[in-house]
Design an enzyme around this catalytic site. Structure first.
Site, mmCIF file in Angstrom:
data_model
loop_
_atom_site.group_PDB
_atom_site.id
_atom_site.type_symbol
_atom_site.label_atom_id
_atom_site.label_comp_id
_atom_site.label_asym_id
_atom_site.label_seq_id
_atom_site.Cartn_x
_atom_site.Cartn_y
_atom_site.Cartn_z
ATOM 1 N N SER A 99 0.865 -1.182 0.000
ATOM 2 C CA SER A 99 0.000 0.000 0.000
ATOM 3 C C SER A 99 0.899 1.229 0.000
ATOM 4 C CB SER A 99 -0.911 -0.010 1.228
ATOM 5 O OG SER A 99 -1.730 -1.158 1.222
ATOM 6 N N CYS A 100 1.429 1.561 -1.163
ATOM 7 C CA CYS A 100 2.561 2.471 -1.286
ATOM 8 C C CYS A 100 2.165 3.884 -1.690
ATOM 9 C CB CYS A 100 3.536 1.915 -2.318
ATOM 10 S SG CYS A 100 3.926 0.173 -2.086
#
Length: 470
Positions: free
Chosen positions: A9-10
């Site tokens: 989840s960048c």
């Protein structure tokens, strides 16, 4: 017992060469997945004459035959390949950078007619491994990955970053077999946060690439009016309440830092994909974006008022495994790498063409050990987290000291390399520089942790002030 790592989840950033202070193409991303999941640094060497070069994923059943020659490249693989290699980011010998992936989400309308192939399609863990060692330009990277998606299918929605000395490209996979990519204008940047972000596609411009028959696919399935400009975000992406708290605010703060002259709201669904900065973006500005946790705003998670009551998900979070910025400028290339949480770590400017990985960057497992760079930085983070207001100054001082020293070392070795023509001696200098920078940064953070542990012996709830008259 280890558990399977989930999708990253960048947050990503791409900067065109004329938008950067140094004239560099810069791409970068925070790799966010788990709070205790070490990464390593790797320098993968050039190989030729490879027979039966077949990649088989350990995450699903994706399999592909690869070329018999593999270019050298840097990467940051997982501490274990039990669930896949997840090499994530690197720069190859042809000065091509790649970072994969920015996890995203496609809407149910699109997936109803072109679902992801979760069983056999390509997914994040494989992308750098099957693309970066086989390309000589950013465009070639987009083309290679696009062909893989069309032939083998994709297992998930993703954003992928590519860069070379001249161009930065952002590619998005929006369904099982369809994708688009846009060249970031030289005078602009983009910040992306777990959403399909590319907007209007110009099918007559060299600044866009896309899957075969994507217009036909959209038209035949009545996904978008044919007489309205083709907007990939609107056709393939999502617009829900989670976006307003989890994704959009991160784009807002990134644009607020780099283009403060434009006033926007953190929950605006219509934030543009491309922005021009108010001033040239330095590598430190890019690091500040990836290290941001809404400091100097009401949403800062280090503010005690926001404890257990966060309004928005910040860019820099405890689940960051590593943060990287890949900088390309002429013959110069830098793999900036911050292990652990970017806000509490330091970016080390590694030479990606090295052949020897600094010892502490080769080690680290799921359980804490003292010989791992990841755990050196993570220990300091954990100690500071006990009371950021009390220990944050010590962290900031250590970061400044480490940043100044590693950049000074890099500059010294850049000068030495400029005078050295012999390739074997150049590699020797590069390996020495990488080791020296790594040791300098980790030594400073080890010293910080020693200081914090010593000070925190007085923080025990069992403390009792004795009356001196007793």
């Amino acid at each position: 017992m280890t558990t399977k790592i989930e999708r990253s989840s960048c947050t990503s950033i791409l900067i065109g060469k004329n938008a950067s202070l140094s004239g560099s193409v810069i791409i970068g991303r925070n790799e966010d997945a788990k709070t205790a999941w070490p990464k390593h640094l790797a320098f993968n060497q050039h190989e030729t004459g490879l027979k039966n070069n077949i990649f088989k994923s350990k995450d699903n059943k994706f399999e592909i035959k690869l070329p018999n020659e593999k270019y050298s490249y840097s990467s940051t693989p997982e501490w274990t390949d039990k669930y896949g290699v997840f090499e994530e980011d690197g720069i190859n010998e042809y000065h091509v950078a790649m970072s994969a992936t920015e996890s995203a989400y496609a809407n149910s309308r699109v997936l109803a007619v072109d679902p992801f192939d979760e069983e056999k399609g390509i997914l994040e863990e494989a992308m750098v491994t099957v693309v970066l060692p086989y390309i000589k330009s950013a465009r070639e990277g987009v083309k290679r990955l696009g062909e893989i998606v069309e032939k083998h299918g994709a297992a998930e929605a993703d954003g992928i970053l590519f860069g070379d000395r001249d161009e930065a490209w952002y590619m998005e996979i929006g369904s099982g077999h369809h994708w688009v990519a846009q060249r970031i204008p030289d005078d602009s940047y983009t910040v992306v946060a777990n959403q399909l972000a590319i907007q209007e596609i110009n099918f007559f411009s060299d600044d866009f690439m896309y899957s075969k028959n994507i217009k036909k696919f959209v038209a035949e399935n009545h996904l978008w009016p044919e007489d309205v400009p083709f907007n990939f975000r609107e056709i393939f992406g999502t617009h829900d309440d989670s976006d307003l708290h989890y994704n959009t605010p991160r784009v807002w703060i990134g644009q607020k830092l780099l283009t403060p002259s434009v006033k926007q709201e953190p929950q605006n669904f219509d934030l543009p994909f491309i922005r021009k900065p108010d001033k040239p973006i330095s590598i430190q500005d890019a690091q500040a974006v990836l290290s941001n946790h809404y400091q100097n705003t009401p949403y800062d998670l280090t503010n005690p008022k926001n404890k257990d009551n966060a309004t928005f998900r910040p860019i820099s979070v405890a689940t960051t495994q590593e943060s990287h910025l890949l900088e390309l400028n002429g013959d110069k290339m830098v793999h900036w790498l911050a292990m652990g949480v970017a806000a509490q770590s330091v970016y080390v400017p590694f030479y990606p063409q090295g052949t020897k990985v600094p010892s502490s960057y080769k080690y680290g497992k799921e359980t804490y050990t003292t010989n791992s760079a990841y755990w050196v930085f993570k220990l300091a983070s954990t100690l500071v987290d006990r009371d950021w207001s009390k220990y944050g100054t010590a962290l900031g001082n250590a970061q400044t000291e480490a940043r100044d020293q590693v950049m000074r070392i890099r500059a010294q070795y850049d000068q030495k390399l400029a005078k050295e023509k012999a390739q074997d001696k150049r590699i020797n200098l590069i390996n020495k520089a990488n080791e020296k920078m790594a040791k300098t940064a980790t030594d400073i953070f080890r010293k910080l942790s020693a200081k914090l542990i010593t000070e925190q012996t007085g923080d025990s709830p069992l403390r009792f002030k004795m009356d001196p008259n007793l």
